[in-house]
Scaffold this active site. Structure first.
Site, mmCIF file in Angstrom:
data_model
loop_
_atom_site.group_PDB
_atom_site.id
_atom_site.type_symbol
_atom_site.label_atom_id
_atom_site.label_comp_id
_atom_site.label_asym_id
_atom_site.label_seq_id
_atom_site.Cartn_x
_atom_site.Cartn_y
_atom_site.Cartn_z
ATOM 1 N N GLU A 169 -95.942 -11.512 -82.482
ATOM 2 C CA GLU A 169 -95.001 -10.942 -83.451
ATOM 3 C C GLU A 169 -94.500 -11.914 -84.526
ATOM 4 O OE1 GLU A 169 -92.018 -8.898 -81.154
ATOM 5 O OE2 GLU A 169 -93.461 -7.451 -80.398
ATOM 6 N N GLU A 199 -101.240 -3.116 -76.438
ATOM 7 C CA GLU A 199 -100.024 -2.612 -75.774
ATOM 8 C C GLU A 199 -99.858 -1.108 -75.991
ATOM 9 O OE1 GLU A 199 -96.547 -5.009 -76.585
ATOM 10 O OE2 GLU A 199 -97.715 -6.864 -76.658
HETATM 11 C C1 XIL Z 1 -91.598 -6.212 -72.911
HETATM 12 C C2 XIL Z 1 -91.696 -5.908 -71.419
HETATM 13 O O1 XIL Z 1 -92.402 -4.712 -71.238
HETATM 14 C C3 XIL Z 1 -90.328 -5.811 -70.837
HETATM 15 O O2 XIL Z 1 -90.385 -5.624 -69.430
HETATM 16 C C4 XIL Z 1 -89.567 -7.066 -71.168
HETATM 17 O O3 XIL Z 1 -88.269 -6.949 -70.762
HETATM 18 C C5 XIL Z 1 -89.549 -7.340 -72.667
HETATM 19 O O4 XIL Z 1 -90.866 -7.378 -73.130
HETATM 20 N N1 XIL Z 1 -94.004 -6.276 -77.388
HETATM 21 C C6 XIL Z 1 -94.520 -7.262 -76.592
HETATM 22 C C7 XIL Z 1 -94.248 -7.248 -75.134
HETATM 23 O O5 XIL Z 1 -95.308 -8.080 -77.065
HETATM 24 O O6 XIL Z 1 -94.211 -8.527 -74.571
HETATM 25 C C8 XIL Z 1 -93.001 -6.501 -74.813
HETATM 26 O O7 XIL Z 1 -92.894 -6.412 -73.407
HETATM 27 C C9 XIL Z 1 -92.991 -5.142 -75.455
HETATM 28 C C10 XIL Z 1 -93.061 -5.272 -76.955
#
Ligand code: XIL
Length: 359
Positions: free
Chosen positions: A158, A273
């Site tokens: 990000e 994701e």
């Molecule tokens: C999220 C996890 O799913 C949660 O359990 C944690 O509390 C925070 O992070 N983008 C990403 C991931 O790159 O690492 C994130 O994951 C969701 C958004």
């Protein structure tokens, strides 16, 4: 019997497992997403937590049925691995890697640098000393520890921010202390520590036709171009793909050229994701599940048309574990944006992914 007829609910027949149809939670048969992906030279995977796999045999079974790749949802984040400067807690990450190894699964590492998972002590140290060694030592330790196990790393997670003042780059502690070169330096450090790992930059909100996402797409492409032109070790791009039913229709005319530009730079692409935020939960479950499945089918049909897209990872398998759930949500209040519901029954989204992977 054709492949489609085998999806969901058909009687289990010995021998079908050999064709890639494993047994999911309740004895009904669910076609394997990994097998479908592999047939087309791709992979399918999901984000998991080892504690959830160990606590839930149905989840474990679904993971083994559907996945060829695993991403640790939290265990390989900096605040999980090193909550204090002199405290290392690699147990869960190691456990996940052992589970993957024991079951012949591959691992995507996530994520070396992310503004939301940088522990407070490290942020303070980076801001105070502005010395690369804080980050350099960390990347060396973690990418080094998993050098033989993590095939692809999200090295920077990000880095784009549409409101960012500098070239669309996020104003995070790394930018403030090291400037925009932190991205290339992190990639170089990861390459040195894990020479065989493929290195990626992973980011979100590139899917929809609105001005914010347009700015984000442009900023992202510009960043990738710069890195490639400078010969930075970057192999792959992670597109998070948190789809969102409130954001309007997905348009091939927007997505395809974006993917083609990335592919044209010689970079591989991973969908990292995938999930769907429903927002509106007033319709019947049947209608809601159909909408989610349609969105996923539409998205995957567009992106899987690009040969550089090497695999698809969902951000969890079961709605119960989705990061999109509001605290305390139960029953119909749960967001239904993953392939399995809260009791690990496959939903139309599972079928949609399977069909797109084979299309
Ligand atoms: C999220 C996890 O799913 C949660 O359990 C944690 O509390 C925070 O992070 N983008 C990403 C991931 O790159 O690492 C994130 O994951 C969701 C958004």
């Amino acid at each position: 019997m054709n492949r489609r007829a085998l999806l969901f609910g058909m009687a289990a027949t010995p021998g079908l497992a050999a064709m890639g149809f494993g047994r999911p939670a309740r004895g009904a048969m669910t076609a394997s997403l990994s097998t479908a992906a592999t047939e087309k030279g791709r992979y399918f995977g999901t984000a998991v937590r080892i504690d959830q796999i160990e606590a839930n045999p149905r989840l474990r079974q679904a993971v083994l049925n559907d996945c060829g790749f695993l991403t640790p949802e939290i265990h390989m984040k900096w605040n999980a691995l090193q909550p204090a400067r002199d405290q290392w807690t690699p147990g869960p990450a190691d456990g996940l890697v052992r589970f993957a190894q024991a079951n012949n699964l591959r691992v995507r590492g996530h994520a070396l640098l992310w503004h939301k998972s940088t522990p407070q002590w490290a942020e303070a140290e980076i801001a105070r000393e502005r010395d690369w060694s804080t980050v350099g030592r960390y990347i060396e330790a973690v990418a080094g520890r998993y050098r033989d196990h993590v095939e692809e790393w999200d090295v920077v997670n990000e880095p784009i921010d549409a409101d960012g003042s500098t070239d669309g780059l996020r104003d995070n502690v790394f930018m403030r202390s090291y400037g925009s070169s932190y991205i290339a330096r992190a990639l170089e450090a990861a390459r040195a520590a894990a020479p065989k790992a493929r290195l990626a930059i992973n980011d979100y909100s590139f899917e929809y036709d609105n001005s914010t996402e347009q700015v984000r797409r442009t900023a992202f492409l510009k960043l990738l171009e710069k890195l490639k032109a400078a010969g930075t070790p970057l192999d792959s791009v992670g597109l998070q793909a948190h789809l969102d039913l409130s954001k309007g229709p997905l348009k091939p005319g927007i997505l395809k050229p974006f993917l083609a530009e990335i592919a044209g730079m010689g970079l591989d692409i991973a969908i990292t994701e995938l999930d769907v935020n429903e927002h509106d939960r007033r319709l019947s479950l049947r209608e809601r599940d159909a909408r989610v499945a349609d969105e996923v089918r539409r998205y995957l049909d567009i992106v899987l048309d690009e040969p550089k897209v090497k695999g698809v990872t969902t951000w969890g398998l079961s709605d119960e574990h989705s990061w999109l759930q509001a605290a305390g949500a139960r029953g119909a209040a749960l967001n239904r944006g993953l392939p399995y519901d809260a009791v690990l029954e496959p939903k139309p989204m599972h079928r949609a992914i399977h069909a797109s992977l084979l299309a």
